[in-house]
Design a protein around this motif. Structure first.
Motif, PDB file in Angstrom:
ATOM      1  N   GLY A  93       8.540 -16.200 -10.156  1.00 58.45           N
ATOM      2  CA  GLY A  93       9.173 -15.387  -8.794  1.00 58.45           C
ATOM      3  C   GLY A  93       8.869 -13.991  -8.598  1.00 58.45           C
ATOM      4  N   ILE A  94       8.522 -13.545  -9.267  1.00 56.08           N
ATOM      5  CA  ILE A  94       7.676 -11.862  -9.548  1.00 56.08           C
ATOM      6  C   ILE A  94       6.677 -11.665  -9.122  1.00 56.08           C
ATOM      7  CG2 ILE A  94       7.669 -10.255 -10.894  1.00 56.08           C
ATOM      8  CD1 ILE A  94       9.713 -11.057 -12.901  1.00 56.08           C
ATOM      9  N   SER A  95       6.203 -10.324  -7.872  1.00 54.19           N
ATOM     10  CA  SER A  95       5.671 -10.154  -6.985  1.00 54.19           C
ATOM     11  C   SER A  95       4.924  -8.909  -8.091  1.00 54.19           C
ATOM     12  CB  SER A  95       6.090  -9.729  -5.849  1.00 54.19           C
ATOM     13  OG  SER A  95       3.894  -9.906  -5.451  1.00 54.19           O
ATOM     14  N   PHE A  96       4.281  -8.825  -9.348  1.00 50.83           N
ATOM     15  CA  PHE A  96       3.709  -7.377  -9.464  1.00 50.83           C
ATOM     16  C   PHE A  96       2.816  -7.102  -8.474  1.00 50.83           C
ATOM     17  CE2 PHE A  96       4.443 -10.273 -13.526  1.00 50.83           C
ATOM     18  CZ  PHE A  96       5.709  -9.361 -13.681  1.00 50.83           C
ATOM     19  N   TYR A  97       1.953  -7.620  -7.535  1.00 48.08           N
ATOM     20  CA  TYR A  97       1.614  -7.232  -6.495  1.00 48.08           C
ATOM     21  C   TYR A  97       1.377  -7.273  -5.598  1.00 48.08           C
ATOM     22  CZ  TYR A  97      -3.118 -10.123  -6.988  1.00 48.08           C
ATOM     23  OH  TYR A  97      -3.221 -11.051  -7.279  1.00 48.08           O
ATOM     24  N   SER A  98       1.149  -6.715  -4.416  1.00 48.85           N
ATOM     25  CA  SER A  98       0.665  -7.256  -3.183  1.00 48.85           C
ATOM     26  C   SER A  98      -0.008  -6.740  -2.362  1.00 48.85           C
ATOM     27  CB  SER A  98       2.312  -7.018  -2.054  1.00 48.85           C
ATOM     28  OG  SER A  98       2.187  -5.729  -1.815  1.00 48.85           O
ATOM     29  N   ILE A  99      -1.366  -6.950  -1.209  1.00 48.70           N
ATOM     30  CA  ILE A  99      -2.631  -6.295  -0.552  1.00 48.70           C
ATOM     31  C   ILE A  99      -1.188  -6.480   0.900  1.00 48.70           C
ATOM     32  CG2 ILE A  99      -4.306  -7.211  -0.051  1.00 48.70           C
ATOM     33  CD1 ILE A  99      -4.146  -7.342  -2.694  1.00 48.70           C
ATOM     34  N   SER A 100      -2.166  -4.659   1.520  1.00 53.88           N
ATOM     35  CA  SER A 100      -1.531  -3.865   2.030  1.00 53.88           C
ATOM     36  C   SER A 100      -2.393  -4.764   3.544  1.00 53.88           C
ATOM     37  CB  SER A 100      -1.784  -2.593   2.458  1.00 53.88           C
ATOM     38  OG  SER A 100      -2.633  -2.748   1.947  1.00 53.88           O
ATOM     39  N   ALA A 104      -5.613  -2.777   0.659  1.00 54.13           N
ATOM     40  CA  ALA A 104      -5.277  -2.134  -0.451  1.00 54.13           C
ATOM     41  C   ALA A 104      -4.481  -3.038  -0.938  1.00 54.13           C
ATOM     42  CB  ALA A 104      -4.907  -1.113  -0.028  1.00 54.13           C
ATOM     43  N   VAL A 105      -4.751  -2.149  -2.962  1.00 51.07           N
ATOM     44  CA  VAL A 105      -3.328  -3.470  -4.086  1.00 51.07           C
ATOM     45  C   VAL A 105      -2.374  -2.548  -3.156  1.00 51.07           C
ATOM     46  CG1 VAL A 105      -3.432  -4.129  -5.735  1.00 51.07           C
ATOM     47  CG2 VAL A 105      -6.119  -4.638  -5.409  1.00 51.07           C
ATOM     48  N   ILE A 106      -0.876  -2.750  -4.018  1.00 53.18           N
ATOM     49  CA  ILE A 106      -0.245  -2.028  -3.890  1.00 53.18           C
ATOM     50  C   ILE A 106       0.798  -3.204  -4.829  1.00 53.18           C
ATOM     51  CG2 ILE A 106       1.907  -1.159  -2.464  1.00 53.18           C
ATOM     52  CD1 ILE A 106       0.985  -0.996  -0.195  1.00 53.18           C
ATOM     53  N   TYR A 107       0.952  -1.725  -6.569  1.00 49.39           N
ATOM     54  CA  TYR A 107       1.141  -2.473  -7.575  1.00 49.39           C
ATOM     55  C   TYR A 107       2.944  -1.918  -7.079  1.00 49.39           C
ATOM     56  CZ  TYR A 107      -2.895  -3.034 -10.023  1.00 49.39           C
ATOM     57  OH  TYR A 107      -4.332  -3.509 -10.221  1.00 49.39           O
ATOM     58  N   SER A 108       3.629  -3.403  -8.054  1.00 50.77           N
ATOM     59  CA  SER A 108       4.979  -2.885  -7.725  1.00 50.77           C
ATOM     60  C   SER A 108       5.805  -1.931  -8.562  1.00 50.77           C
ATOM     61  CB  SER A 108       5.967  -4.715  -8.241  1.00 50.77           C
ATOM     62  OG  SER A 108       7.087  -4.090  -8.483  1.00 50.77           O
ATOM     63  N   SER A 109       6.457  -1.455  -7.962  1.00 47.15           N
ATOM     64  CA  SER A 109       7.235   0.327  -9.111  1.00 47.15           C
ATOM     65  C   SER A 109       8.987  -0.576  -9.300  1.00 47.15           C
ATOM     66  CB  SER A 109       7.443   1.242  -8.086  1.00 47.15           C
ATOM     67  OG  SER A 109       8.328   0.159  -7.114  1.00 47.15           O
ATOM     68  N   ASN A 110       8.994  -2.240  -9.057  1.00 44.89           N
ATOM     69  CA  ASN A 110      10.010  -2.431 -10.124  1.00 44.89           C
ATOM     70  C   ASN A 110       9.846  -2.559 -12.083  1.00 44.89           C
ATOM     71  OD1 ASN A 110      12.297  -3.903 -11.298  1.00 44.89           O
ATOM     72  ND2 ASN A 110      12.521  -4.877  -9.114  1.00 44.89           N
TER      73      ASN A 110
END
Length: 232
Positions: A93-100, A104-110
Motif C-alpha cells: 500500500g506504500i508508494s515510494f515514487y510516482s511519475i509526473s 519525471a520520477v518523483i520519490y516519496s518524502s514520507n
C-alpha cells in the motif's frame, strides 16, 4: 574460549534489543502491525540455528536418536528464514515514487514509509542470515561424513521442500506445527497442487539455493573457515 563467546554474545544481545526497540517505535509511528509480527517471524527463523547447534552437540556425543529429532525440527522450521522475504508484500500500500505528467520520477518524502522499508529489510536480512548459518553448520557436518553426491542430493531436497513450505505458509497460511495434524495438513496440500504452486515452489527453491551459495562462498571460502564452521 569462554571470554570469546561472551564477547560475541554481548553485541548480539544488544543488537536484538535495539531491533526490538526499533520495531516498537516503527509500529507506534506507522500503525502497521507487520512491524510487530516480524518479531515472531524472526523468532521462528532463529530456531533452526538452535536445532543445528544441538544436532552438532548430540552428534559429538553420538546420541543419534536426538540428532535425528533435531534434524527433523531443523527441516520443519528452516523455511521460516527464507519465508521472511515474502513479508515485503505488506508494504504494497506504500508508494515510494510516482511519475509526473512530464514523465519525471518523483520519490516519496514520507519518512515513515522509508522507515517501514528499512525495518523490514533489516529483519529479512537477520532472519535469512540466521537460517543460512544453520544450513552451513549442517552442511559442513555432512561434508566431513557423507559422500559428496549424497550431500548435494540432501541440499537439493532441502531447497525443494523449503520452497514448497514457503508456498504453504504464504498462500495456505499453514505453519510448521500444522504438520502434527497430518490429515488436515495433507488434505489442504492435495487441493492446492497447480502449475502456480509448483512454479512458486521452484522459484523460491532457486532463491534459497542462490542465497546459500553466495553466503557459503563468502564465509566458507577462506583458509581454515570450513573447520571453524564445523566446530561452531
Amino acid at each position: 574460549m569462554f571470554n570469546q563467546k561472551v564477547t560475541v554474545a554481548k553485541p548480539m544481545i544488544i543488537s536484538c534489543l535495539l531491533y526490538i526497540l526499533f520495531s516498537i517505535i516503527t509500529f507506534i509511528l506507522t500503525k502497521r502491525f507487520i512491524h510487530l509480527m516480524i518479531l515472531w517471524n524472526l523468532f521462528l527463523a532463529a530456531l533452526p540455528l538452535l536445532f543445528a547447534r544441538l544436532f552438532v552437540i548430540y552428534s559429538e556425543q553420538r546420541v543419534w536418536h536426538k540428532c535425528l529429532f533435531c534434524s527433523f525440527l531443523w527441516l520443519l522450521f528452516f523455511p521460516n528464514a527464507p519465508y521472511l522475504l515474502t513479508d515485503v508484500i505488506h508494504l504494497q500500500g506504500i508508494s515510494f515514487y510516482s511519475i509526473s505528467e512530464d514523465h519525471a520520477v518523483i520519490y516519496s518524502s514520507n519518512l515513515l514509509d522509508w522507515m517501514s522499508l528499512v525495518h523490514l529489510g533489516v529483519g529479512i536480512f537477520i532472519g535469512t542470515w540466521s537460517g543460512m548459518l544453520s544450513l552451513m553448520i549442517l552442511h559442513q557436518w555432512m561434508i566431513r561424513r557423507l559422500h559428496r553426491f549424497l550431500v548435494n542430493t540432501l541440499l537439493f531436497i532441502v531447497y525443494i521442500v523449503s520452497g514448497f513450505a514457503i508456498y504453504l505458509g504464504r498462500f495456505l497460511r499453514l505453519n510448521s506445527w500444522d504438520l502434527f495434524q497430518p490429515f488436515a495438513f495433507f488434505e489442504k496440500i492435495s487441493k492446492s497442487i497447480s502449475v502456480f504452486s509448483v512454479g512458486f515452489s521452484l522459484l523460491f527453491a532457486l532463491y534459497i539455493c542462490l542465497i546459500y551459495s553466495f553466503c557459503s562462498f563468502i564465509f566458507l571460502s577462506g583458509t581454515g573457515s570450513k573447520q571453524k564452521f564445523g566446530r561452531w
